[in-house]
Enzyme design. Structure first.
Site, PDB file in Angstrom:
ATOM      1  N   LYS A 134      40.301  33.376  34.449  1.00 10.85           N
ATOM      2  CA  LYS A 134      41.183  34.389  35.036  1.00 10.85           C
ATOM      3  C   LYS A 134      41.677  35.392  33.988  1.00 10.85           C
ATOM      4  CE  LYS A 134      45.630  32.016  34.635  1.00 10.85           C
ATOM      5  NZ  LYS A 134      46.213  33.003  33.731  1.00 10.85           N
ATOM      6  N   THR A 135      42.015  34.917  32.801  1.00  9.81           N
ATOM      7  CA  THR A 135      42.521  35.826  31.769  1.00  9.81           C
ATOM      8  C   THR A 135      41.432  36.805  31.332  1.00  9.81           C
ATOM      9  OG1 THR A 135      44.053  34.125  30.982  1.00  9.81           O
ATOM     10  CG2 THR A 135      43.618  35.959  29.505  1.00  9.81           C
ATOM     11  N   GLN A 162      47.803  25.608  42.024  1.00  7.73           N
ATOM     12  CA  GLN A 162      48.503  25.276  40.780  1.00  7.73           C
ATOM     13  C   GLN A 162      49.951  25.758  40.799  1.00  7.73           C
ATOM     14  OE1 GLN A 162      46.129  25.281  36.962  1.00  7.73           O
ATOM     15  NE2 GLN A 162      44.830  26.676  38.132  1.00  7.73           N
ATOM     16  N   ARG A 183      42.858  19.404  33.789  1.00  7.96           N
ATOM     17  CA  ARG A 183      43.037  19.601  32.343  1.00  7.96           C
ATOM     18  C   ARG A 183      41.855  19.004  31.583  1.00  7.96           C
ATOM     19  NH1 ARG A 183      45.112  23.546  32.843  1.00  7.96           N
ATOM     20  NH2 ARG A 183      44.717  23.155  35.032  1.00  7.96           N
ATOM     21  N   ASP A 196      49.896  38.397  36.304  1.00  4.88           N
ATOM     22  CA  ASP A 196      49.257  37.118  35.980  1.00  4.88           C
ATOM     23  C   ASP A 196      50.102  35.976  36.549  1.00  4.88           C
ATOM     24  OD1 ASP A 196      47.461  35.352  34.841  1.00  4.88           O
ATOM     25  OD2 ASP A 196      48.451  35.347  32.892  1.00  4.88           O
ATOM     26  N   GLU A 197      49.463  34.855  36.878  1.00  8.37           N
ATOM     27  CA  GLU A 197      50.149  33.653  37.390  1.00  8.37           C
ATOM     28  C   GLU A 197      51.046  33.999  38.585  1.00  8.37           C
ATOM     29  OE1 GLU A 197      49.187  30.882  36.409  1.00  8.37           O
ATOM     30  OE2 GLU A 197      48.774  30.827  34.265  1.00  8.37           O
TER      31      GLU A 197
END
Length: 686
Positions: free
Chosen positions: A33-34, A248, A592, A217-218
């Protein structure tokens, strides 16, 4: 253009090339995503020709803002005189306030106070106005009010509850103080800019036209106020691109509203949805169980992660008798990994609640396994545990002045600093410990030396310690008597994060009871000596294993991940919790892991101060890891009258009625003659 898009998959390229109109990039864990967001910013500037000054990218941390700026600008040769603005929501609020504070009739030369300054101001008001409130609770509540755009006057009209009125009165006094002194707190950095934009149409239009391309973002972590701010900022163009993952969203407890991302396409008309589902982090086996688990949530947009890496090792389930055996097995396996050449930095042990770190910390130290506690406070360093240790030291040795001073007014007894200073001076003059000084003086002597107000609580405190000291050889009686006389758990339960602190206290009691029951003649002093060996946390070298909460692990990745505490009411945590957010936490924990994932549960664990038998977590079944269960949790299905269901606490019952309740159902269930109203997400369908 070719350079910018090289290395992106088709979905990422679509997102980068979308220019005008609202866009939701639904980016699963490990899907880049980044990279997508920073490439889109570079694409807007380099290929489309958007002036950097007309872009605004909002994040949640300064670190992520700096990293995104570095990555975006590395793809752009020259940005001209002005750089694109990448910052946190709060930093952007500060920029607006510095320019436009006058719209609120206040001076732009304000000072920003941090959380410690805020607590000092509130403490002073509480003391001066004699308001009976826990400072942590008050701080949290006032923050909630500001983020809900509620003023003290509005709140006064909402309730007549005594506690509520106390908080609102404190809020009112606090607001008066900071406005009078031209101060701004952290929450004001969101609330005040919003009010300025809301109430000044011309200014709002000018700022919206200035920042014609906004990215966030997020987005799943935004709260109601941040959503409202974005609506105002995009009012003139609607060019809003948000990146986030509804699966998330794990910060509901601090105000994040998952509905913001779920309702994005409704709130921003003409929106486009692009899903990033190619996961570059984890193996197919890890993603299989993660997908299976999260599909049990009803409140989600829906996506399924696909592994770019392909197959790996199967996900393991570790089943142990208790947490001591569990920790030994983990330590042995992790030691084996390190001996085989795996770096300790590529290994993490995750848990849902902080109380579970105690067994890990103690067990790993006994096994000589280097570890670091990330994003949290070591068990024996937590304030409630340090207070407990101080109490037990005084119970073991009443002449321990250092420990006694720590706990003489915890919980609050009305023994203030002035009284304690007078008692300390008196004890020094008499050559006695504080405890013996209280005992040796008559009431009249204490009144004359210390003051009338403190005499009764001092005498009661002395009486309590004497009684507990005389009961120190019977651990079970000591714990019961301690809680009865001191009300320790009740005191901490009313503080900020009270439920979590009580769990830590219970974990301490459980460990104490088990230690004292281990061999004949064991004393409280022996117990204190034992735990003193576990309070010296060194800073280790590179081969340290990370232990942390799942919340702290978000955004991180490790080759080998162990998740412990997969038992009902530990994970998922059911008390006052949203089961869907708990499931999202499970999804975050699993994703993770890059190569190896182990999920661990035990048959018994300390629970509320005693050892109890545990039921394994429903998440193991939902993830398809426990086979042969007769019960299977429903996914997106309806419930009707006559359905048989099972509840973890009430057992098997039959649905008497079913009413649609959002994306859930409110069920009236007959459990063997006892009727209960329960949301469908808390039952299993048979």
């Amino acid at each position: 253009m070719i350079d910018l898009l090289e290395g992106l998959n088709s979905a990422q390229q679509e997102a980068v090339k979308h220019i005008n109109g609202p866009l939701l990039i639904l980016a699963g864990a490990g899907t880049g995503k980044t990279k997508t967001l920073t490439t889109r910013l570079a694409y807007l500037i380099k290929e489309v020709g958007i002036e950097p000054i007309n872009t605004l990218t909002l994040t949640f941390t300064n670190k992520s803002a700096r990293e995104m700026e570095r990555r975006a600008l590395s793809m752009v040769n020259h940005v001209g005189l002005y750089r694109p603005l990448l910052c946190t929501f709060h930093k952007f609020g500060l920029i607006l306030l510095k320019k436009y504070m006058r719209y609120l009739g206040r001076d732009s030369g304000f000072s920003i106070i941090d959380s410690e300054d805020k607590r000092k101001i509130l403490k002073k008001i509480i003391k001066n106005d004699k308001i009976d409130l826990d400072i942590s609770v008050a701080t949290t509540e006032i923050s909630k009010y500001k983020n809900s755009l509620l003023t003290p006057d509005e709140l006064f009209r909402k309730s007549d509850l005594a506690l509520f009125d106390n908080i609102v009165e404190l809020y009112k006094r606090y607001q008066e103080h900071i406005i009078e002194n031209n101060l701004v707190d952290f929450d004001d950095l969101l609330m005040l800019p919003y009010l300025i934009l809301r109430d000044n149409i011309g200014l709002r239009r000018a700022i919206s036209n200035r920042y014609r391309y906004i990215m966030v973002d997020e987005y799943q972590d935004t709260n109601e106020l941040q959503f409202k701010m974005l609506k105002l900022l995009t009012s003139e163009h609607n060019n809003l691109c948000v990146v986030g993952d509804d699966d998330q969203s794990i910060y509901g407890w601090r105000g994040a509203n998952v509905e913001n991302i779920l309702n994005f396409t409704k709130e921003f008309k003409g929106s486009r949805l692009i899903k990033l589902e190619t996961n570059y982090r984890s193996t197919s086996q890890i993603l299989q169980v993660s997908n299976e688990l999260i599909e049990h949530n009803r409140k989600r947009i829906g996506k399924r992660l696909i592994s770019y890496r392909g197959d790996g090792e199967s996900v393991k389930v570790l089943h142990s008798m208790n947490e001591t055996i569990e920790t030994k097995r983990l330590a042995k396996e992790i030691k084996g990994l390190i001996e085989s050449g795996v770096s300790g930095g590529e290994i993490a042990v995750l848990y849902r609640i902080n109380a579970l770190s105690r067994s890990l910390e103690d067990g790993f130290m006994r096994e000589g396994l280097n570890f670091k506690l990330a994003g949290g406070v070591a068990f024996y360093e937590r304030s409630e545990i340090k207070d407990l240790i101080a109490y037990f030291r005084v119970i073991s040795n009443p002449d321990d002045d250092f420990s006694l001073e720590r706990i003489i007014n915890r919980p609050r007894r009305g023994i203030g600093d002035i009284s304690l200073n007078r008692l300390r001076s008196l004890a020094i003059d008499r050559g006695e410990s504080l405890f013996r000084c209280i005992a040796s003086l008559s009431d009249d002597e204490l009144i004359e030396s210390i003051g009338k107000r403190a005499v009764k609580p001092l005498k009661r405190f002395h009486e309590d310690i004497e009684l507990l000291h005389s009961s120190r050889d019977r651990a079970d009686i000591l714990v019961e008597l301690f809680e009865k006389r001191v009300n320790f758990s009740a005191f901490y339960k009313k503080s900020q994060n009270g439920e979590e602190k009580v769990l830590n206290i219970d974990e301490f009691y459980g460990y104490f009871l088990e230690f004292m029951d281990g061999s004949r003649g064991t004393t409280v002093e022996d117990f204190l000596n034992e735990i003193s060996l576990h309070t010296d946390y060194d800073t280790y070298g590179g081969e340290t294993v990370t232990i942390m909460t799942i919340h702290a692990s978000k955004g991180l990745e490790f080759e080998h991940v162990y998740v412990i505490g997969l038992e009902e009411d530990f994970f998922p945590l059911l008390r006052n919790s949203d089961i869907e957010e708990e499931r999202r936490l499970g999804y975050v924990a699993m994703t993770r892991a890059k190569s190896n994932l182990t999920l661990s549960y035990v048959d018994s664990r300390f629970y509320r101060g005693q050892r109890v038998r545990m039921n394994r977590s429903r998440f193991l079944g939902e993830a398809g890891l426990i086979k042969g269960d007769k019960l299977k949790l429903t996914k997106n299905r309806s419930f009707k009258k006559g359905d048989l269901v099972k509840h973890e606490k009430f057992g098997i019952g039959r649905v008497q009625s079913s009413i649609k309740y959002g994306k859930n159902y409110k069920l009236n269930i007959n459990f063997g003659g006892v009727r209960k109203e329960i949301l469908s997400s808390f039952v299993q369908a048979i």
